[in-house]
Structure formats: structure tokens, C-alpha cells
Design a protein around this motif. Structure first.
Motif, PDB file in Angstrom:
ATOM      1  N   UNK A  83       4.115 -21.557   6.343  1.00  0.00           N
ATOM      2  CA  UNK A  83       4.023 -20.093   6.406  1.00  0.00           C
ATOM      3  C   UNK A  83       3.561 -19.585   5.046  1.00  0.00           C
ATOM      4  N   UNK A  84       2.479 -18.817   5.063  1.00  0.00           N
ATOM      5  CA  UNK A  84       1.897 -18.289   3.825  1.00  0.00           C
ATOM      6  C   UNK A  84       1.961 -16.768   3.864  1.00  0.00           C
ATOM      7  N   UNK A  85       2.569 -16.192   2.843  1.00  0.00           N
ATOM      8  CA  UNK A  85       2.634 -14.732   2.686  1.00  0.00           C
ATOM      9  C   UNK A  85       1.765 -14.328   1.501  1.00  0.00           C
ATOM     10  N   UNK A  86       0.791 -13.485   1.762  1.00  0.00           N
ATOM     11  CA  UNK A  86      -0.005 -12.889   0.682  1.00  0.00           C
ATOM     12  C   UNK A  86       0.549 -11.507   0.400  1.00  0.00           C
ATOM     13  N   UNK A  87       1.068 -11.316  -0.789  1.00  0.00           N
ATOM     14  CA  UNK A  87       1.684 -10.053  -1.199  1.00  0.00           C
ATOM     15  C   UNK A  87       0.745  -9.330  -2.157  1.00  0.00           C
ATOM     16  N   UNK A  88       0.409  -8.090  -1.819  1.00  0.00           N
ATOM     17  CA  UNK A  88      -0.527  -7.339  -2.642  1.00  0.00           C
ATOM     18  C   UNK A  88       0.105  -6.820  -3.911  1.00  0.00           C
ATOM     19  N   UNK A  89      -0.760  -6.411  -4.836  1.00  0.00           N
ATOM     20  CA  UNK A  89      -0.300  -5.832  -6.097  1.00  0.00           C
ATOM     21  C   UNK A  89       0.263  -4.442  -5.852  1.00  0.00           C
ATOM     22  N   UNK A  90       1.151  -3.973  -6.714  1.00  0.00           N
ATOM     23  CA  UNK A  90       1.706  -2.621  -6.524  1.00  0.00           C
ATOM     24  C   UNK A  90       0.639  -1.553  -6.715  1.00  0.00           C
ATOM     25  N   UNK A  91       0.752  -0.465  -5.954  1.00  0.00           N
ATOM     26  CA  UNK A  91      -0.176   0.653  -6.076  1.00  0.00           C
ATOM     27  C   UNK A  91       0.083   1.409  -7.367  1.00  0.00           C
ATOM     28  N   UNK A  92      -0.973   1.994  -7.942  1.00  0.00           N
ATOM     29  CA  UNK A  92      -0.745   2.837  -9.126  1.00  0.00           C
ATOM     30  C   UNK A  92       0.045   4.061  -8.738  1.00  0.00           C
ATOM     31  N   UNK A  93       0.848   4.592  -9.636  1.00  0.00           N
ATOM     32  CA  UNK A  93       1.653   5.770  -9.296  1.00  0.00           C
ATOM     33  C   UNK A  93       0.766   6.957  -8.977  1.00  0.00           C
ATOM     34  N   UNK A  94       1.148   7.733  -7.988  1.00  0.00           N
ATOM     35  CA  UNK A  94       0.392   8.903  -7.601  1.00  0.00           C
ATOM     36  C   UNK A  94       0.516   9.981  -8.665  1.00  0.00           C
TER      37      UNK A  94
END
Length: 437
Positions: free
Chosen positions: A417-428
Motif C-alpha cells: 500500500x502506497x500513500x502519496x501525501x501532498x505538501x501543505x498549502x500556503x496560508x491563505x
């Protein structure tokens, strides 16, 4: 929309200017021609009385003087063949006027000819001829047309400027509504639209704000229900703790520790459900420490069941991901719990955490079990006595960060099982709340 509104206004103004400028330009040319013709006709009419009554010397001097000040040739043809004023040959219009005694105006290619017949002279009919050249007929027309064109261009530019301002005033609230809807789609429930613009757009903004308030209310109710359900688990946990304390030896210590861990998890779930804010949609965590902590927790159970655990963290530094720490921990627990639930004791498994290209992290959990069996509970379907929520928790954690989950079979067999986790979004960017109107 802004471009289309501007083009519509430009097309409308062009049609209006054409309908106004073209007739006015033709009118100016006609007025210039009539003015030049009237001036020449007035010069010819002023000589009628002199030609009929003055003596030859007086008539000659008067004609010569007026011909010198006229804008075009001014000539008097006497019946005896004498020519006074500007020397020009007799034209067909002059001869016709001398024979018939008729005054007329004749259009010619090089200008306009005005002939006036003077009757009553002793020697016969005299003819006064005034000629207006073509250049004189159109004097000042070109300059007037240029002024009209300049005025039309200035009005068109002014209209385009006003149209751009009006379209911007109309499009700007629509763009704000679109930005707010996108923020709501990203789970930023603090986003609110400013009631600005036409009444229809203000009504849409109010409806969108009401929708956001309703979503917040529904989420609060859902969190309260989750917290209440979690709180009900405390009673059986307390009973289990009492039974564990009644035991003796190492079993009592081990079971008590497990009960404590489960109670902490339930307490954390209650706290998360009751106190999580809408702004937590932008939460992030450091993946390396979170994964190490959960693997260490499951390693104790792995030792009891004879499983070999391999943890491989290839990152040289911290790996921030766009998933809250509790959700990442729940995803790791779900994946490792599946390994323990669906593989026999003694099955080895590995956990690999590596950086993801472009930001984020890649988490891979692989075991050496029988592989992906027909039991689809590991894929999120409720079969074989399972709730079917294990992989669904991990999948939602990956999707919430902009990544995805993939199920494959390892090289030596077993599930992977492979989970690709994205980078955090820049603060609005911070926006102040709208002032009440």
C-alpha cells in the motif's frame, strides 16, 4: 465577461457615431458648397444695377475692382462682344443666357458656374458670369471632417473607459464570489463573501454566506455526535480496566497498558471532535516523527506476535505534509492494523517513508503475507467481519492533502500500500470581515 461588455459598448458606440458623423459630414460639405455659391451669386447680383445703368467707364472700373476681390473669376459679357473683369471665353451657359435672357446655375466638373442675364440695355442683353472653383466649394470641409473624426475617436475612447469601469464594477464582485466558493471547496469555512455590486449579486453573496453558515452548523452537529459516540466507549473501557487490574503478573501490566492507550485514543478523538476548528483544514504535520511514533507503538505488538518490523526513513530532514498529525496517525494505524488483521502471526512487514517529488512524502507499507486475497475488506469493503474503514481512512487522508493511494502486489508477494501525501498549502491571505451595510 469584462472583455465582452467592452466590445459590446464599442460596437454600439461605433454604430451610433457612424449614424451621427456621416450625415453631419455630408451636411457640412453641402453647407460649404451653398455658402460659396451664395457668395458668388451675391457678387454677380451686385453688378446687375451697374451693368444696366452705369456708363462704360464706370462699369469697367467697378467690374475690375469687384473681380479683383472675388474668390473666383467674375466676368461681364456685353452684347457688343466686350468682356469686362476676368478674361475667360464665352461658355455655352453664357451664350444661352444671352439668347434666352435666363439666369441659371450650372454644375461643371471643375466647379459651379453662375450666369445672370441683364435685360434692358440699349445694345442688347448682357450676361454676368461668376464661377466657383471646386477647391472653393470644399474649402474648410477637410478640416471640419478631421475635427469630427477626432471628436468621434475621443467619444469612443471615453465610452470604452466608462464601459471598462462599469464592467470592472460588475465583474469584481463575481470574481470575489468565485474566490469564496473555491475557499469553501477547500474546506475553509471561514470564507465569507462581501455583499457588493448589483442587488442580484448581493443576494447571491448572502445565499453563499448562508450556505457556509449552514455547513458549519452541520459539521458542529456531526462532531458532537462523534464525540458522544466516543464518550460512550469510556464505560466499557473502565470495566475492562477493572478486569485487567484483577489479573496478576505480566498479563495484567500488558493489558492495562493497552487499555490506557485505547483510552488515550478515545480521549483524543473526543477532544478532536469537540474542539477542532474550521481553520484546521490548512493544518499540517511533520511526517517523520508521526510515522516513527506509530511504528514504535505497533512494534510492541509485532514482537508479541513474532513479526519482523523494518522502518526505513530516507529523508535527511523533516517532511511536512498537508495532513493533520492525528489524521496521519490514524492512517498509519489503519494500514498497520490491516497487516495484523489479515496476515498470520510471524509475517514480516516494512514501513518506508521517502520524500515526494514536488513536496510532501510517500509512505509505503508492505507485508510478506498471502497478498491481495478476494477478501475485499482490505480495500474498504465490509466483508469478512471487518468494518471496511481501514483503507478508506488512509485513502481520505491522502486525498485531503492532494495525493492518492495505490494498492499493488510486492515483488516477493504480499500486499503493498502506497500513500502519496501532498505538501501543505500556503496560508491563505488574511481578509478582514466585511463591515455591516
Amino acid at each position: 465577461m469584462r472583455r465582452r461588455l467592452t466590445l459590446l459598448v464599442a460596437a454600439t458606440m461605433c454604430l451610433a457615431l457612424l449614424a451621427f458623423v456621416v450625415p453631419l459630414a455630408l451636411l457640412l460639405r453641402t453647407v460649404a458648397q451653398d455658402r460659396a455659391t451664395a457668395t458668388a451669386g451675391a457678387d454677380a447680383q451686385s453688378l446687375v444695377s451697374l451693368v444696366g445703368t452705369a456708363d462704360p467707364d464706370t462699369l469697367r472700373s467697378s467690374v475690375e475692382h469687384m473681380a479683383a476681390g472675388a474668390r473666383g473669376p467674375l466676368t461681364v459679357f456685353l452684347a457688343d462682344g466686350s468682356v469686362l473683369g476676368t478674361r475667360v471665353p464665352r461658355t455655352s451657359a453664357v451664350r444661352l443666357a444671352a439668347l434666352a435672357g435666363v439666369s441659371r446655375t450650372v454644375e461643371r466638373a471643375d466647379g459651379r458656374e453662375i450666369v445672370v442675364a441683364v435685360l434692358g440695355r440699349p445694345d442688347g442683353t448682357a450676361v454676368i458670369r461668376a464661377f466657383v472653383p471646386a477647391a472653393e466649394l470644399t474649402r474648410g470641409v477637410t478640416q471640419a471632417w478631421l475635427v469630427l473624426v477626432g471628436l468621434g475617436v475621443a467619444l469612443l475612447l471615453l465610452g470604452l473607459l466608462v464601459a471598462d469601469r462599469l464592467s470592472r464594477a460588475l465583474v469584481s464582485p463575481i470574481a470575489d464570489l468565485s474566490a469564496v466558493s473555491h475557499r469553501l471547496a477547500r474546506a475553509d469555512l471561514t470564507a465569507r463573501a462581501r455583499p457588493d455590486g448589483p442587488p442580484e449579486l448581493r443576494e447571491v453573496a448572502g445565499a453563499l454566506n448562508h450556505l457556509a453558515d449552514r455547513i458549519q452548523e452541520l459539521l458542529r452537529e456531526e462532531r458532537e455526535q462523534v464525540a458522544d459516540l466516543s464518550h460512550r466507549l469510556r464505560a466499557p473501557l473502565t470495566s475492562l480496566r477493572l478486569e485487567a487490574e484483577s489479573l496478576a503478573g505480566t498479563d495484567a501490566v500488558r493489558i492495562t497498558a493497552r487499555v490506557d492507550a485505547m483510552e488515550r485514543a478515545v480521549t483524543g478523538l473526543i477532544s478532536q471532535a469537540r474542539h477542532r476548528r474550521e481553520t484546521d483544514a490548512h493544518a499540517e504535520c511533520e511526517a517523520v516523527s508521526a510515522v516513527r511514533e506509530r511504528v514504535a507503538f505497533w512494534t510492541v505488538l509485532a514482537e508479541d506476535t513474532g513479526r519482523a518490523v523494518t522502518l526505513d526513513v530516507t529523508a535527511e530532514g523533516p517532511l511536512p505534509v498537508g495532513v493533520p498529525a492525528d489524521e496521519l496517525a490514524a492512517a498509519v494505524d489503519a494500514l498497520l492494523g490491516n497487516v495484523f488483521a489479515h496476515t498470520p502471526d510471524g509475517t514480516a512487514f516494512s514501513v518506508v517513508l521517502s520524500p515526494r517529488p514536488g513536496g510532501g512524502a510517500v509512505l509505503t507499507v508492505a507485508d510478506e503475507g498471502p497478498g491481495l486475497s478476494p477478501d475485499l475488506a482490505r480495500r474498504g469493503t465490509s466483508l469478512g467481519g471487518s468494518t471496511g474503514l481501514g483503507l478508506d481512512i488512509a485513502r481520505r487522508a491522502a486525498l485531503s492533502s492532494g495525493g492518492h493511494m495505490e494498492l499493488t502486489t510486492g515483488r516477493a508477494g504480499g500486499a503493498r500500500v502506497t500513500l502519496e501525501l501532498g505538501a501543505p498549502d500556503p496560508p491563505a491571505p488574511f481578509t478582514s470581515p466585511p463591515l455591516p451595510r
